[in-house]
Scaffold this motif. Sequence first.
Motif, PDB file in Angstrom:
ATOM      1  N   LEU A 575     -13.179  59.139  17.378  1.00  0.00           N
ATOM      2  CA  LEU A 575     -14.446  58.651  16.828  1.00  0.00           C
ATOM      3  C   LEU A 575     -14.700  57.185  17.146  1.00  0.00           C
ATOM      4  CD1 LEU A 575     -14.280  60.277  13.263  1.00  0.00           C
ATOM      5  CD2 LEU A 575     -15.547  61.097  15.260  1.00  0.00           C
ATOM      6  N   PHE A 576     -13.634  56.397  17.234  1.00  0.00           N
ATOM      7  CA  PHE A 576     -13.813  54.947  17.349  1.00  0.00           C
ATOM      8  C   PHE A 576     -12.874  54.371  18.408  1.00  0.00           C
ATOM      9  CE2 PHE A 576     -14.486  56.139  12.846  1.00  0.00           C
ATOM     10  CZ  PHE A 576     -15.857  55.936  12.808  1.00  0.00           C
ATOM     11  N   THR A 577     -13.238  53.205  18.912  1.00  0.00           N
ATOM     12  CA  THR A 577     -12.448  52.473  19.902  1.00  0.00           C
ATOM     13  C   THR A 577     -12.052  51.126  19.318  1.00  0.00           C
ATOM     14  OG1 THR A 577     -13.709  53.513  21.679  1.00  0.00           O
ATOM     15  CG2 THR A 577     -12.434  51.554  22.245  1.00  0.00           C
ATOM     16  N   ARG A 578     -10.831  50.730  19.566  1.00  0.00           N
ATOM     17  CA  ARG A 578     -10.328  49.451  19.052  1.00  0.00           C
ATOM     18  C   ARG A 578     -11.080  48.284  19.675  1.00  0.00           C
ATOM     19  NH1 ARG A 578      -6.060  47.616  16.418  1.00  0.00           N
ATOM     20  NH2 ARG A 578      -5.213  49.730  16.289  1.00  0.00           N
ATOM     21  N   LEU A 579     -11.410  47.288  18.868  1.00  0.00           N
ATOM     22  CA  LEU A 579     -11.960  46.036  19.360  1.00  0.00           C
ATOM     23  C   LEU A 579     -10.804  45.081  19.641  1.00  0.00           C
ATOM     24  CD1 LEU A 579     -15.056  45.431  17.044  1.00  0.00           C
ATOM     25  CD2 LEU A 579     -15.038  46.241  19.401  1.00  0.00           C
ATOM     26  N   GLU A 580     -10.816  44.450  20.802  1.00  0.00           N
ATOM     27  CA  GLU A 580      -9.744  43.559  21.207  1.00  0.00           C
ATOM     28  C   GLU A 580     -10.138  42.099  21.009  1.00  0.00           C
ATOM     29  OE1 GLU A 580      -6.919  44.728  21.769  1.00  0.00           O
ATOM     30  OE2 GLU A 580      -7.342  46.842  22.208  1.00  0.00           O
ATOM     31  N   ALA A 581      -9.125  41.259  20.852  1.00  0.00           N
ATOM     32  CA  ALA A 581      -9.369  39.833  20.576  1.00  0.00           C
ATOM     33  C   ALA A 581     -10.138  39.160  21.705  1.00  0.00           C
ATOM     34  CB  ALA A 581      -8.045  39.115  20.331  1.00  0.00           C
ATOM     35  N   ASP A 582      -9.848  39.552  22.971  1.00  0.00           N
ATOM     36  CA  ASP A 582     -10.557  38.898  24.070  1.00  0.00           C
ATOM     37  C   ASP A 582     -12.035  39.302  24.090  1.00  0.00           C
ATOM     38  OD1 ASP A 582     -10.024  41.493  24.786  1.00  0.00           O
ATOM     39  OD2 ASP A 582      -9.423  41.053  26.843  1.00  0.00           O
ATOM     40  N   GLN A 583     -12.344  40.536  23.681  1.00  0.00           N
ATOM     41  CA  GLN A 583     -13.752  40.938  23.534  1.00  0.00           C
ATOM     42  C   GLN A 583     -14.464  40.052  22.516  1.00  0.00           C
ATOM     43  OE1 GLN A 583     -12.800  45.311  22.736  1.00  0.00           O
ATOM     44  NE2 GLN A 583     -14.909  45.420  23.454  1.00  0.00           N
ATOM     45  N   ILE A 584     -13.808  39.892  21.367  1.00  0.00           N
ATOM     46  CA  ILE A 584     -14.408  39.105  20.289  1.00  0.00           C
ATOM     47  C   ILE A 584     -14.594  37.659  20.715  1.00  0.00           C
ATOM     48  CG2 ILE A 584     -14.057  38.283  17.923  1.00  0.00           C
ATOM     49  CD1 ILE A 584     -14.847  41.267  18.216  1.00  0.00           C
ATOM     50  N   ALA A 585     -13.612  37.108  21.430  1.00  0.00           N
ATOM     51  CA  ALA A 585     -13.741  35.729  21.914  1.00  0.00           C
ATOM     52  C   ALA A 585     -14.945  35.595  22.832  1.00  0.00           C
ATOM     53  CB  ALA A 585     -12.458  35.313  22.637  1.00  0.00           C
ATOM     54  N   GLU A 586     -15.158  36.593  23.679  1.00  0.00           N
ATOM     55  CA  GLU A 586     -16.306  36.555  24.586  1.00  0.00           C
ATOM     56  C   GLU A 586     -17.617  36.644  23.800  1.00  0.00           C
ATOM     57  OE1 GLU A 586     -18.931  36.375  27.540  1.00  0.00           O
ATOM     58  OE2 GLU A 586     -16.801  35.884  27.652  1.00  0.00           O
ATOM     59  N   PHE A 587     -17.664  37.508  22.777  1.00  0.00           N
ATOM     60  CA  PHE A 587     -18.871  37.617  21.957  1.00  0.00           C
ATOM     61  C   PHE A 587     -19.161  36.305  21.229  1.00  0.00           C
ATOM     62  CE2 PHE A 587     -17.899  42.393  21.635  1.00  0.00           C
ATOM     63  CZ  PHE A 587     -18.716  42.677  22.713  1.00  0.00           C
ATOM     64  N   LYS A 588     -18.106  35.642  20.771  1.00  0.00           N
ATOM     65  CA  LYS A 588     -18.298  34.353  20.097  1.00  0.00           C
ATOM     66  C   LYS A 588     -18.941  33.343  21.036  1.00  0.00           C
ATOM     67  CE  LYS A 588     -14.503  34.480  16.726  1.00  0.00           C
ATOM     68  NZ  LYS A 588     -13.259  33.816  16.308  1.00  0.00           N
ATOM     69  N   ARG A 589     -18.431  33.294  22.262  1.00  0.00           N
ATOM     70  CA  ARG A 589     -19.020  32.355  23.226  1.00  0.00           C
ATOM     71  C   ARG A 589     -20.469  32.715  23.532  1.00  0.00           C
ATOM     72  NH1 ARG A 589     -13.696  32.531  25.351  1.00  0.00           N
ATOM     73  NH2 ARG A 589     -14.175  34.312  26.682  1.00  0.00           N
ATOM     74  N   ARG A 590     -20.696  33.998  23.673  1.00  0.00           N
ATOM     75  CA  ARG A 590     -22.025  34.464  24.078  1.00  0.00           C
ATOM     76  C   ARG A 590     -23.069  34.271  23.001  1.00  0.00           C
ATOM     77  NH1 ARG A 590     -23.192  40.739  25.832  1.00  0.00           N
ATOM     78  NH2 ARG A 590     -25.461  40.616  25.941  1.00  0.00           N
ATOM     79  N   PHE A 591     -22.657  34.432  21.745  1.00  0.00           N
ATOM     80  CA  PHE A 591     -23.627  34.395  20.653  1.00  0.00           C
ATOM     81  C   PHE A 591     -23.500  33.157  19.770  1.00  0.00           C
ATOM     82  CE2 PHE A 591     -23.215  38.973  21.625  1.00  0.00           C
ATOM     83  CZ  PHE A 591     -24.536  39.221  21.990  1.00  0.00           C
ATOM     84  N   GLY A 592     -22.993  32.070  20.338  1.00  0.00           N
ATOM     85  CA  GLY A 592     -23.064  30.793  19.639  1.00  0.00           C
ATOM     86  C   GLY A 592     -22.046  30.594  18.555  1.00  0.00           C
ATOM     87  N   ALA A 593     -20.851  31.222  18.676  1.00  0.00           N
ATOM     88  CA  ALA A 593     -19.793  30.984  17.690  1.00  0.00           C
ATOM     89  C   ALA A 593     -18.523  30.541  18.380  1.00  0.00           C
ATOM     90  CB  ALA A 593     -19.523  32.253  16.880  1.00  0.00           C
ATOM     91  N   ALA A 594     -18.648  29.919  19.582  1.00  0.00           N
ATOM     92  CA  ALA A 594     -17.474  29.515  20.346  1.00  0.00           C
ATOM     93  C   ALA A 594     -16.905  28.205  19.833  1.00  0.00           C
ATOM     94  CB  ALA A 594     -17.830  29.368  21.826  1.00  0.00           C
ATOM     95  N   SER A 595     -15.636  27.939  20.195  1.00  0.00           N
ATOM     96  CA  SER A 595     -14.990  26.686  19.829  1.00  0.00           C
ATOM     97  C   SER A 595     -15.681  25.525  20.508  1.00  0.00           C
ATOM     98  CB  SER A 595     -13.525  26.718  20.256  1.00  0.00           C
ATOM     99  OG  SER A 595     -12.957  25.443  20.126  1.00  0.00           O
TER     100      SER A 595
END
Length: 990
Positions: A575-595
């Motif tokens: 039913l579901f796929t694991r979200l990985e840390a590198d995916q989340i890091a990329e989303f943060k950069r893309r959507f204005g939540a990057a370091s």
Amino acid sequence: MADLRAAWSSEPGFYDESIRKRPDALHSSRLPQEGKRNILVTSALPYVNNVPHLGNIIGCVLSADVFVRYARIKGDQVLYICGTDEYGTATEMKALKEGMTPAEICEKYYHLHKGIYDWFNIEFDNFGRTSTPNQTEITQDIFKKLHANGYTSIDTLDQLHCGTCDKFLADRFVFGICPHCGYDDARGDQCDKCGKLIDAVQLISPKCHICSATPVVKTSKHLFVDLDRLSDKVEAFVEKSATAPNNHWSANATAIARSWIKSGLERRCITRDLKWGTPVPMEGFENKVFYVWFDAPIGYLSITKNLLGDDWVKWWKNPDNVELYHFLGKDNVAFHSVMFPACEIGANDGYTLVNHICATEYLNYEDQKFSKSRGTGVFGDSVSECGIPADVWRFYLIYMRPETNDTAFSWDDFMTKVNTELLSNLGNFIHRSLTFLHSNFDATVPEVEITEVEEKLLAEIDEELGHYSKFLEDVKLRDALTKILSVSRKGNQYMQANKPWVLVKGTPEEKKRAGTIIAMSANISVLLSALLYPYMPAVSKQIRDSVNIPHPLLLPEHPVQFLKAGHKINQPTPLFTRLEADQIAEFKRRFGAASTDPIAAAADTAKPAGKKGGKTDKKPKMTEPTAAPVDGAAAAKAKKDKKAEKKEKRAAAAAAAQSGAATPTAQAPGKPDPAVEAILAEYGKVVEGAGTDGKSAAQANLKIDELYKKLNEAKKNFLEELLPAWETRKVNELDAENEVLDAVVQKLTAQLKTLRKVAGHPVLDDPRVITNPVKEVKLVSQKAANNAAAAAPKPKEAAPAPAAAVDNKKAKKEKKPKAPAAPVVEDVVDIGRLDLRVGRIVDVQRHPDADKLYLEKIDLGEAQPRTVISGLVAHVPIEEMKDRLVVCLCNLKPAKMRGIESQAMVMCASSPEKVEIMAVDPSAKPGDIVLCEPYTHRPDAVLAKKNNPWEIISPDLSVDPEGKAVYKGQPLTINGTFMTATTLRNVPVK
């Protein structure tokens, strides 16, 4: 248990969702039906020119969709209406910016909105528009009836007029400084910072949005709805609707509506000097349109008419047979709870008035607000590009639904919830139970023989199912979602405890027992499919497809055996796929939540554009060329020379920064370095121009090696020279700012001393010694401190040491006598040290891990309600807790009680046999302070744990013979009223 066994053996019901979509039943299937509960649902119309973000989606359309789907699988008759709000100044402004007509803007953004909501699986009966002939017809009809009934008037208004554009500047056509909070970009109708409504002529330094010219004040004739004349009827309606036993107004909706009425309704202008809008059907007003606040809610009616024709009245003029739900954000409450009902009441045409107002607080993004212009947050036009299914977004948005206080979308929490609650809990249970059934029982459901273990499991699931339905009826969508996860957890625990994978390999009896366990687990999975349908419709369907059930299931009152013995299932899929840390890091950069760490930014800048898969340290280190081994002395000298060289470079860079010279050191980290950009550009040309033959490739590789060398040199230069110089410059800037701030502090300190002197309070050389300047203090003078030091016992004199010993200790310093003690600041301990405030219980439920505790959310007049845990289950029924006014002690140190932090204490009168919550006058409001004369109110920020003032004060806090709360005989008061106990007398208050 007999009832549960009977329910288990009953036949499940099905909901045919296709019937509403068949052409032959499209119309009749959407009308109210006799003998059914008929529910009309709206979600607030989004402005057509805005792209909705996640907060907009959860606040209105998604919350409504979850409730609508729930009502449908319960068997209710439901109509769900929404659409784009297309009239008004916002649309005209957008059209000006994009060089289009308002109609073209509406056409463009209507389809954008619809596409976003379709992707999120929002299932409207009609998602329409307000710029239609039906909107004009119904709006003008309501106005004419209001006018005929004497609830309108004509007057002139002072308005801002732009001479350059030769037009009155309505609402968003003018901006300036807010007269309430000083925000410098307030609109002509409302300030986005403080949220207060504004008359455009109140703006300070107004400017025309079109040409930036300064407008002048001119008069213009307008129409008004006389809300003041409708005030009594509206107040009666609000109280009746908000307090009806089966109605559900969220706490913020009730508070906002009552606040508007309490402050007094005034007549409101309903026309504007615009061209894009609903025309006013009255002589002398041909060049005006209706103000959007008046005609936008009427869009619900016109959108319904666009769907059903003249049968729209069967929903909107049928108050005895239709329940109306509004889903919206708290910023829209006043329009839906007061203004729109007032117009319906004034028209006196039998309209269906709202029964339920379901308003959310705000969902923020990480620790910021959503902002399309700043690229902060996830917006509807980009969420589909993330590769995460819509149902997963639906799940997390409901999980974080801001039902009682503001919440925030967090990428890290998103990943955690998906990987734990969806993947490890829900997905794991369903997939492993159905996979086990498919592989070990030939995809055929075995017989179920219920034992005491299954009876206990069914009873527990039945309880969770009851809570699920109750929470959804109360529109507590988040709480209901947690019950789904709880059912899944119980299924996991059942399988884990009974180990069917072991039993299936044993004796025939053990294999039969394994069949019961796995059949029960598969049926729980189907129940989860039904419970998930409102929240995750695609996942619900995927589960049904796995078990070979074509239609959505009606929600059962009790657990049902959906899969009978012999039923064949299909091959289940994850039913579901694991979200990985590198995916989340990329989303943060893309959507204005990057370091924003400068070192990390520098490393990203220096990273070759075409290189993939490499990892860059947050603090990259430059690697020195490997040298031949040297002896220790040589190594030490080399290290010393290198330090000296670096020191010289830093000093030179600092000098350049201080002199303000135009050198590369002025560039801030994180901005692209021109030298690096040039290298990367050249690298790109080399790669693009390289041929496929061996000679060209070799030449390209040599050039690339040379560029990498340059890149590493640039990187080294940045880390060793540019970055230190930039840091030095920033330090110098901060030092200059600190000098200014020090001067301000000194000035404020002098003012504070003067104020304390005038107020009769002691004045110290350093006022910061006193943490709260209004506290009553007991000051021990320097003279008293010296006297105390003189009276203290003197240490005994040591016997004379031998001469040799004295000689040996000559090098040691003699101990100096201690300086006199500094002035001691003490505060007397009395009730003034307590932060006692009125609160309202906005939500209450049983503590999940303690039978005798309530878990409350209490509004104490702060930005967000506090979580409070009280041991009142045995003394006060839960139905008497909600919306109750209480007094809370707010400055106790927060303490965890069974894993949940309690942030205040509800004050109660207590005897060995009975406990009563202390009562306050109904006129009190959350945040009102409890005082006790003659004691000065000076609450500690947090009461110290050691020598806790509460422990000293509480023995003197009691209920007197008249039922009043008193401290040392003095009554506690709230705005002149008393805090009282209902029946108890002469007992402690605690």
